[in-house]
Design a protein around this motif. Structure first.
Motif, PDB file in Angstrom:
ATOM      1  N   LEU A  18       0.820  -1.214   0.000  1.00 53.97           N
ATOM      2  CA  LEU A  18       0.000   0.000   0.000  1.00 53.97           C
ATOM      3  C   LEU A  18       0.855   1.265   0.000  1.00 53.97           C
ATOM      4  CD1 LEU A  18      -2.725  -0.982   2.640  1.00 53.97           C
ATOM      5  CD2 LEU A  18      -2.602  -1.538   0.213  1.00 53.97           C
ATOM      6  N   ARG A  19       2.132   1.123   0.342  1.00 51.84           N
ATOM      7  CA  ARG A  19       3.068   2.248   0.443  1.00 51.84           C
ATOM      8  C   ARG A  19       2.501   3.386   1.311  1.00 51.84           C
ATOM      9  NH1 ARG A  19       5.879   3.390  -5.251  1.00 51.84           N
ATOM     10  NH2 ARG A  19       5.475   1.417  -6.296  1.00 51.84           N
ATOM     11  N   PRO A  20       2.245   3.113   2.573  1.00 53.29           N
ATOM     12  CA  PRO A  20       1.650   4.128   3.459  1.00 53.29           C
ATOM     13  C   PRO A  20       2.467   5.407   3.587  1.00 53.29           C
ATOM     14  CG  PRO A  20       2.469   2.219   4.698  1.00 53.29           C
ATOM     15  CD  PRO A  20       2.462   1.826   3.264  1.00 53.29           C
ATOM     16  N   ARG A  21       3.782   5.334   3.353  1.00 50.04           N
ATOM     17  CA  ARG A  21       4.580   6.564   3.412  1.00 50.04           C
ATOM     18  C   ARG A  21       4.111   7.587   2.387  1.00 50.04           C
ATOM     19  NH1 ARG A  21      10.850   4.410   3.847  1.00 50.04           N
ATOM     20  NH2 ARG A  21      10.802   3.764   6.045  1.00 50.04           N
ATOM     21  N   GLN A  22       3.570   7.101   1.281  1.00 54.17           N
ATOM     22  CA  GLN A  22       3.130   7.996   0.220  1.00 54.17           C
ATOM     23  C   GLN A  22       1.838   8.732   0.577  1.00 54.17           C
ATOM     24  OE1 GLN A  22       4.963   8.564  -2.394  1.00 54.17           O
ATOM     25  NE2 GLN A  22       6.454   6.897  -2.203  1.00 54.17           N
ATOM     26  N   TRP A  23       1.168   8.281   1.614  1.00 60.59           N
ATOM     27  CA  TRP A  23      -0.111   8.891   1.975  1.00 60.59           C
ATOM     28  C   TRP A  23       0.041  10.330   2.446  1.00 60.59           C
ATOM     29  CZ3 TRP A  23      -2.313   4.232   5.265  1.00 60.59           C
ATOM     30  CH2 TRP A  23      -2.614   3.165   4.395  1.00 60.59           C
ATOM     31  N   ILE A  24       1.265  10.721   2.776  1.00 57.67           N
ATOM     32  CA  ILE A  24       1.490  12.095   3.211  1.00 57.67           C
ATOM     33  C   ILE A  24       1.018  13.092   2.156  1.00 57.67           C
ATOM     34  CG2 ILE A  24       3.858  12.095   2.310  1.00 57.67           C
ATOM     35  CD1 ILE A  24       4.638  14.027   4.464  1.00 57.67           C
ATOM     36  N   LYS A  25       1.100  12.700   0.880  1.00 60.29           N
ATOM     37  CA  LYS A  25       0.681  13.585  -0.208  1.00 60.29           C
ATOM     38  C   LYS A  25      -0.810  13.898  -0.133  1.00 60.29           C
ATOM     39  CE  LYS A  25       4.116  11.381  -3.210  1.00 60.29           C
ATOM     40  NZ  LYS A  25       4.302  10.494  -4.382  1.00 60.29           N
ATOM     41  N   ASN A  26      -1.581  12.996   0.453  1.00 62.03           N
ATOM     42  CA  ASN A  26      -3.023  13.176   0.513  1.00 62.03           C
ATOM     43  C   ASN A  26      -3.445  14.263   1.499  1.00 62.03           C
ATOM     44  OD1 ASN A  26      -3.338  11.097  -1.380  1.00 62.03           O
ATOM     45  ND2 ASN A  26      -3.369   9.541   0.222  1.00 62.03           N
ATOM     46  N   PHE A  27      -2.514  14.710   2.334  1.00 59.28           N
ATOM     47  CA  PHE A  27      -2.833  15.809   3.246  1.00 59.28           C
ATOM     48  C   PHE A  27      -3.057  17.114   2.482  1.00 59.28           C
ATOM     49  CE2 PHE A  27      -0.985  13.049   6.552  1.00 59.28           C
ATOM     50  CZ  PHE A  27      -1.975  13.177   7.521  1.00 59.28           C
ATOM     51  N   LEU A  28      -2.749  17.116   1.190  1.00 61.00           N
ATOM     52  CA  LEU A  28      -3.008  18.299   0.360  1.00 61.00           C
ATOM     53  C   LEU A  28      -4.492  18.645   0.333  1.00 61.00           C
ATOM     54  CD1 LEU A  28      -0.640  17.817  -2.714  1.00 61.00           C
ATOM     55  CD2 LEU A  28      -0.631  19.747  -1.129  1.00 61.00           C
ATOM     56  N   ILE A  29      -5.359  17.662   0.560  1.00 61.53           N
ATOM     57  CA  ILE A  29      -6.793  17.964   0.524  1.00 61.53           C
ATOM     58  C   ILE A  29      -7.197  18.877   1.687  1.00 61.53           C
ATOM     59  CG2 ILE A  29      -7.299  15.768  -0.605  1.00 61.53           C
ATOM     60  CD1 ILE A  29      -8.481  14.792   2.016  1.00 61.53           C
ATOM     61  N   PHE A  30      -6.343  18.988   2.717  1.00 62.98           N
ATOM     62  CA  PHE A  30      -6.649  19.857   3.848  1.00 62.98           C
ATOM     63  C   PHE A  30      -6.158  21.295   3.626  1.00 62.98           C
ATOM     64  CE2 PHE A  30      -6.689  15.624   5.744  1.00 62.98           C
ATOM     65  CZ  PHE A  30      -7.797  15.678   6.568  1.00 62.98           C
ATOM     66  N   VAL A  31      -5.369  21.523   2.575  1.00 62.50           N
ATOM     67  CA  VAL A  31      -4.788  22.848   2.345  1.00 62.50           C
ATOM     68  C   VAL A  31      -5.860  23.916   2.130  1.00 62.50           C
ATOM     69  CG1 VAL A  31      -3.364  24.223   0.776  1.00 62.50           C
ATOM     70  CG2 VAL A  31      -2.566  21.989   1.551  1.00 62.50           C
ATOM     71  N   PRO A  32      -6.867  23.708   1.267  1.00 62.06           N
ATOM     72  CA  PRO A  32      -7.909  24.732   1.123  1.00 62.06           C
ATOM     73  C   PRO A  32      -8.621  25.039   2.440  1.00 62.06           C
ATOM     74  CG  PRO A  32      -8.009  23.191  -0.706  1.00 62.06           C
ATOM     75  CD  PRO A  32      -7.067  22.598   0.306  1.00 62.06           C
ATOM     76  N   PHE A  33      -8.814  24.013   3.258  1.00 59.66           N
ATOM     77  CA  PHE A  33      -9.439  24.203   4.572  1.00 59.66           C
ATOM     78  C   PHE A  33      -8.583  25.122   5.435  1.00 59.66           C
ATOM     79  CE2 PHE A  33      -9.709  22.856   9.056  1.00 59.66           C
ATOM     80  CZ  PHE A  33     -11.061  23.051   9.300  1.00 59.66           C
TER      81      PHE A  33
END
Length: 300
Positions: A11-26
């Motif tokens: 699953l490469r969980p280390r790569q999930w850090i990129k998904n925190f971009l969805i919180f940037v507009p918030f």
């Protein structure tokens, strides 16, 4: 490596850090769309964003499994990638396909449940990655732009979920920073492995010579310039331009990243680079705290 750990590694969980971009507009709409005192509104937004984060993690992992299956032979020759579960044979191709399809189905379904438009963006993300995996990754420059587009999709998804139309500058900053990271990875791969067949990524040969250094320098400068203009021009940021106080932090972070690209043994892996370098990680944390304080104070 036991079987459970092998599947988790897929699953490469280390790569999930990129998904925190969805919180940037918030983050950048504090005191504009929401405030810490709006408990119900904030809770509703965070629940949606949290579910979307999980959905993106599942979807992104399915794409990584697809890439592992397609690149199994090349990865088996790589000094580090050969230990990946698929390349090493710990996870069979049939099990990999099953896991990939399950993750993709669950991830896209969850996105669709959260918001129909988000589901559409999830499908767009899958299509972009299919295009990349089945040919475009071997086309110089196009490969980098397709990878960078995934960062923009994540940011746009965050905006959709909280019902805002972010400043175009936010997308420009995201695009420039994403290209900087992608070209930086290509630069690091060339530095570490060269442009011969042992580089394990065919397109690297087309990035050799002064080109890749020029691309890294241009995107680094574009990232800093676009962020600076964002702090000045964006309508949702403080009119007194107090967000400019965060520019030196961004500049230091970029320069530190450039330093690591030229000196670190793990520079081909952005997520490892960030988490293993204390100065860079500290800079990111200080920037985040400072940005929140500036936006909050100006909204009081």
């Amino acid at each position: 490596m036991n079987t459970f750990y092998a599947y988790i590694s897929c699953l490469r969980p280390r790569q999930w850090i990129k998904n925190f971009l969805i919180f940037v507009p918030f983050l950048f709409t504090i005191s504009d769309v929401w405030s810490p005192g709006d408990f119900n509104i904030v809770t509703d937004m965070l629940v949606k964003l949290g579910l979307a984060f999980i959905a993106f993690c599942l979807t992104v992992s399915s794409v990584y499994i697809l890439n592992d299956l397609k690149d199994k032979k090349n990865d088996a020759k790589h000094p580090y990638k050969k230990y990946r579960p698929v390349a090493s044979g710990q996870v069979s191709a049939s099990m990999g396909v099953g896991l990939m399809l399950a993750l993709c189905l669950i991830g896209i379904s969850l996105m669709w449940y959260i918001d129909v438009l988000l589901g559409g963006m999830g499908i767009l993300y899958i299509c972009l990655n299919l295009l990349y995996s089945f040919g475009a990754k071997n086309i110089v420059l196009l490969d980098a732009f397709l990878v960078a587009s995934g960062y923009i999709v994540r940011t746009a998804a965050g905006a959709v979920l909280i019902g805002v139309m972010p400043s175009p500058w936010l997308y420009i900053v995201t695009a420039c920073a994403a290209l900087f990271i992608v070209f930086g990875r290509r630069y690091a791969e060339l530095r570490l492995y060269g442009d011969t067949e042992g580089s394990y990524r065919g397109v690297l040969k087309q990035y050799s010579g002064p080109l890749i250094s020029q691309l890294v320098n241009i995107t680094a400068a574009a990232s800093l310039l676009s962020y600076t203009l964002y702090t000045i021009e964006a309508d949702n940021l403080p009119s007194d331009h107090s967000m400019l106080v965060t520019v030196p932090m961004v500049a230091f972070g970029l320069f530190r990243y450039l330093y690591l690209l030229n000196n670190s043994d793990v520079s081909e892996s952005p997520e490892r680079l960030i988490f293993q370098d204390v100065p860079l990680l500290s800079t990111c944390a200080v920037w985040l705290v400072t940005a929140i304080l500036v936006l909050w104070i100006n909204g009081v």
